[in-house]
Design a protein around this motif. Structure first.
Motif, short mmCIF file in Angstrom:
data_model
loop_
_atom_site.label_atom_id
_atom_site.label_comp_id
_atom_site.label_asym_id
_atom_site.label_seq_id
_atom_site.Cartn_x
_atom_site.Cartn_y
_atom_site.Cartn_z
N LEU A 106 0.83 -1.21 0.00
CA LEU A 106 0.00 0.00 0.00
C LEU A 106 0.87 1.26 0.00
N GLY A 107 1.96 1.24 0.77
CA GLY A 107 2.81 2.42 0.88
C GLY A 107 3.88 2.53 -0.19
N CYS A 108 3.80 1.66 -1.20
CA CYS A 108 4.78 1.68 -2.32
C CYS A 108 6.20 1.42 -1.84
N LEU A 109 6.32 0.72 -0.71
CA LEU A 109 7.63 0.30 -0.25
C LEU A 109 8.04 -1.02 -0.89
N ASP A 110 7.04 -1.75 -1.36
CA ASP A 110 7.28 -3.05 -1.99
C ASP A 110 6.39 -3.15 -3.23
N ARG A 111 6.83 -3.95 -4.18
CA ARG A 111 6.06 -4.14 -5.41
C ARG A 111 5.34 -5.48 -5.36
N PRO A 112 4.08 -5.52 -5.81
CA PRO A 112 3.38 -6.81 -5.86
C PRO A 112 3.95 -7.70 -6.96
N THR A 113 3.86 -9.00 -6.75
CA THR A 113 4.31 -9.94 -7.76
C THR A 113 3.36 -9.97 -8.95
N HIS A 114 2.08 -9.91 -8.63
CA HIS A 114 1.05 -9.89 -9.68
C HIS A 114 -0.03 -8.89 -9.28
N GLY A 115 -0.81 -8.48 -10.26
CA GLY A 115 -1.97 -7.65 -10.00
C GLY A 115 -1.74 -6.18 -10.32
N SER A 116 -2.82 -5.41 -10.13
CA SER A 116 -2.78 -3.98 -10.44
C SER A 116 -3.04 -3.18 -9.17
N TYR A 117 -2.18 -2.15 -8.96
CA TYR A 117 -2.33 -1.28 -7.80
C TYR A 117 -2.41 0.15 -8.31
N GLN A 118 -3.55 0.79 -7.98
CA GLN A 118 -3.76 2.16 -8.44
C GLN A 118 -3.95 3.09 -7.24
N ILE A 119 -3.31 4.27 -7.35
CA ILE A 119 -3.48 5.32 -6.35
C ILE A 119 -4.04 6.54 -7.06
N MET A 120 -5.24 6.94 -6.64
CA MET A 120 -5.93 8.07 -7.28
C MET A 120 -5.97 7.90 -8.80
N GLY A 121 -6.22 6.65 -9.22
CA GLY A 121 -6.36 6.36 -10.64
C GLY A 121 -5.08 6.10 -11.38
N THR A 122 -3.91 6.22 -10.72
CA THR A 122 -2.62 6.00 -11.37
C THR A 122 -2.10 4.61 -11.03
N ASP A 123 -1.81 3.82 -12.07
CA ASP A 123 -1.25 2.49 -11.88
C ASP A 123 0.23 2.63 -11.53
N VAL A 124 0.61 2.12 -10.37
CA VAL A 124 1.98 2.32 -9.90
C VAL A 124 2.92 1.18 -10.29
N SER A 125 2.39 0.16 -10.93
CA SER A 125 3.20 -1.03 -11.19
C SER A 125 4.37 -0.75 -12.12
N ASN A 126 4.24 0.24 -13.01
CA ASN A 126 5.30 0.52 -13.97
C ASN A 126 6.14 1.75 -13.61
N LEU A 127 5.93 2.28 -12.40
CA LEU A 127 6.69 3.46 -12.01
C LEU A 127 8.12 3.08 -11.63
N SER A 128 9.05 3.99 -11.91
CA SER A 128 10.45 3.77 -11.57
C SER A 128 10.63 3.97 -10.06
N PRO A 129 11.79 3.52 -9.51
CA PRO A 129 12.03 3.74 -8.07
C PRO A 129 11.91 5.20 -7.66
N ASP A 130 12.40 6.12 -8.48
CA ASP A 130 12.32 7.54 -8.14
C ASP A 130 10.89 8.05 -8.23
N GLU A 131 10.12 7.53 -9.20
CA GLU A 131 8.71 7.94 -9.29
C GLU A 131 7.93 7.40 -8.10
N LEU A 132 8.27 6.20 -7.64
CA LEU A 132 7.62 5.67 -6.44
C LEU A 132 7.99 6.50 -5.21
N ALA A 133 9.24 6.97 -5.17
CA ALA A 133 9.66 7.83 -4.06
C ALA A 133 8.86 9.12 -4.05
N ALA A 134 8.64 9.70 -5.22
CA ALA A 134 7.84 10.92 -5.31
C ALA A 134 6.41 10.67 -4.87
#
Length: 650
Positions: free
Chosen positions: A58-86
């Motif tokens: 939930l806190g974007c500290l870890d990436r799921p192995t499978h599935g889709s995770y969206q925050i305010m409509g944005t899929d975070v699965s393809n974000l880079s480490p720096d984008e996840l930090a932001a």
């Protein structure tokens, strides 16, 4: 679906699997979950149920192995480490069970950390941190370090840190797990107040008393959601949960570097002994470079000055074929050769035939072994060597085989230690008395070593007949009138002597070639000394790298905290590279001062020292460069740590 019913957080078929040898552990198994703005959610489960993994995902500290995770409509699965930090920086505020405060920073500085990576100025950060701590009843504890605070106070500092960037979501992992009942109640009241202000609160807990404060309870077991008492799709405060600091997209490199320097100095103070050992390698390296280069340059200048004092318009003719080392005890050069050069070669100011040897001089009860040189009367002119007392012998003395002698300054001191006037006194050379007619000015050490002043001069004719018992010379010194034509004069002398000897059994060299040879030799020596010192600096740099690697290991949890609060990989790189740079900068400054001091001490022991800004500047720049170079690998290792792994480090 209306805008108000749009989920803030939405998990679709989320799984998180871990491999343990040949076994696959399903920490989360096909989880579907929607959390809406303004909810107060408690995620409950026993140890090993997957609730901590849920929080990390939930806190974007870890990436799921499978599935889709969206925050305010944005899929975070393809974000880079720096984008996840932001995303973490702008969306989440973390409250950890063990507080996860930086031990080297005070309460206010701990609270400031998320804003540092969000780009707030130092003044804004300090003002907001104090406001938050004051609002939480810790206004008088801003300058206290975590070790000086109680558990409840530390948790309040952690809450203030979570609120620093005014995030819409607060993630609290067992927020009361380490607190007494009173402090636990205070913390939960605070979370309820924050929820009432419009923030979404997600609490991870295994305690029913804590979960009871939430409006929605989600139970998880074996990686699956086993119970959910409902959702809250409509909320009047949805609009207020948007990030009020959305303009903060990350700090500037200059600002981050400045903060990194301050953080580095704090860390270095805390580990003072280890820092001192690290500095020692750099200090020794820099000081060695400066001192050795100063010794090398001083030696070079001394030799070149001594050679230059002989004059750069001197030709020296010695017996022996060119390229063959000869002691001079060779019946090749004769007094008649010197006369022939004087009579037949133009561009000549003075020609001095020379024959020398070690002789014992006696005066009264004093005797000493001294170099005695038989020379021509133009010796003072050829060598630019003035007479200090009395006179030098004349051409008439040469022709009459006069038993006269001129002493060097050291020879005078040896035989007249009490300052008596030597002129007119007689001194025995061997068993032959010579009248002292003069004393030469002090000249100092010779370029080839030894004391030039520990010498006595007699007419070469007298020396050949009465002292040396032979008719050949050690050398002939020729002073050229026009130095611009010295090479032509050298060629003319070579041709004349070859014609006289019918063989080239002599060699002619000019002082310019001596100067060039000495310069090359001294440059080689200086480079060698510099290389030895540079190795010391290299060893110091390796020491910095080792210490920084140890620091990364020791501060892994700190790295995780910084990443959780929004630090990008670049921020971590800057932090640890800056620390290495600070160590080497401090070491470089101390090393420069120590190098100059060591050179000064050596100069007191008659060691020739020549300081210059070049080696000092080069050594300092190399020290800083060494820190940045050898600090890169530890910094890179720190920057590429997984946030969730770093946070779980002990």
């Amino acid at each position: 679906m209306s805008e108000k019913s749009q989920p803030l957080i939405e998990l679709k078929n989320i799984s998180r699997h871990f491999s343990s040898g040949e076994t696959t552990v399903k920490a989360l198994d096909n989880v579907n979950l929607s959390i809406y703005p303004g909810e107060f959610v408690a995620i409950m489960g026993q140890s090993g149920s997957g609730k901590s993994t849920m929080m990390n995902v939930l806190g974007c500290l870890d990436r799921p192995t499978h599935g889709s995770y969206q925050i305010m409509g944005t899929d975070v699965s393809n974000l880079s480490p720096d984008e996840l930090a932001a995303l973490r920086r702008q969306t989440f505020g973390f409250i950890f069970q063990r507080y996860n405060l930086l031990g080297t920073a005070n309460a206010a500085e701990n609270v400031e950390v998320p804003a540092l990576y969000a780009g707030l100025s130092r003044t804004e950060r300090q003002t907001r941190a104090i406001e938050l701590l004051t609002g939480l009843g810790l206004g008088d504890r801003c300058d206290h370090r975590p070790a000086q605070l109680s558990g409840g106070q530390q948790q309040r500092v952690a809450i203030a840190r979570a609120l620093m960037n005014n995030p819409p979501v607060i993630l609290a992992d067992e927020p009361t797990g380490a607190l007494d009942s009173k402090s636990s109640e205070d913390v939960m009241d605070l979370l309820k107040k924050l929820n009432a202000e419009g923030r979404t609160i997600i609490v991870i807990t295994h305690e029913e008393e804590v979960a009871a404060h939430a409006e929605r309870i989600i139970r998880i077991g074996d990686g699956k959601i086993v119970a959910d008492n409902g959702t809250k799709p409509e909320n009047e405060q949805t609009g207020s949960t948007r990030q009020s600091h959305s303009k903060l997209t990350g700090g500037s490199i200059v600002g981050e570097t400045g903060e990194a320097v301050r953080t580095a100095l704090r860390a270095l103070r805390v580990n003072f002994f280890r820092t001192t050992l690290t500095l020692l390698g750099i200090i020794i390296g820099v000081a060695a470079v400066i001192t050795m280069m100063a010794v090398g340059n001083g030696s070079k200048e001394k030799v070149l000055t001594q050679i230059s004092s002989m004059g750069t318009n001197i030709l020296n003719i010695r017996p022996g074929a060119p390229g063959i080392r000869n002691s001079g005890d060779n019946a090749t050069l004769l007094p008649s050769d010197a006369q022939a050069i004087s009579d037949n070669i133009s561009n000549i100011e003075a020609v001095v035939p020379q024959r020398s040897g070690k002789k014992t001089l006696r005066l009264g009860n004093i005797d000493a072994s001294t170099t005695v040189e038989g020379v021509g009367h133009t010796f003072p002119i050829a060598r630019d060597w003035e007479v200090e007392k009395g006179t030098f012998f004349t051409e008439a003395d040469i022709r009459s085989y006069a038993a006269v002698i001129v002493l060097g300054a050291t020879a005078e001191k040896n035989f007249f230690p009490y300052g008596d006037d030597p002129i007119g006194k007689f001194i025995l050379v061997g068993n032959i008395p010579f009248e002292i007619i003069g004393v030469m000015k002090s000249k100092g050490a010779a370029p080839w070593g030894g004391d030039q002043d520990d010498t006595a001069w007699v007419p070469y004719t007298t020396g050949l007949v009465r002292l040396f018992g032979s008719n050949y010379l050690n050398s002939i010194t020729v002073k050229v009138d026009d130095v611009a034509q010295i090479e032509q004069t050298e060629a003319d002398i070579t041709a004349l002597l070859k014609e006289r000897h019918q063989i080239e059994n002599f060699n002619v060299r000019n002082t310019a070639s001596f100067l060039e040879m000495a310069t090359e030799t001294q440059n080689t020596l200086t480079v060698l000394l510099g290389a030895v010192a540079a190795i010391s600096l290299l060893v110091g740099g390796i020491g910095v790298m080792n210490i920084m690697l140890v620091s990364v290991i020791e501060r892994t949890r700190e790295i995780g905290i910084r990443m959780a609060t929004g630090a990008r990989r670049r921020d971590i790189m800057i932090q640890f590279n800056t620390e290495a740079g600070v160590v080497c900068t401090i070491g470089g400054v101390i090393g420069v001062l120590l190098g100059f001091f060591a050179g000064y001490i050596l100069s007191l022991f008659d060691v020739e020292i020549a300081f210059s800004t070049g080696p000092a500047l080069l050594a300092f720049v190399c020290a800083v460069g060494t820190g940045l170079l050898f600090g890169f690998l530890p910094a890179r290792k720190a920057a590429h740590l997984d946030p969730v792994v770093a946070l779980s480090s002990e």
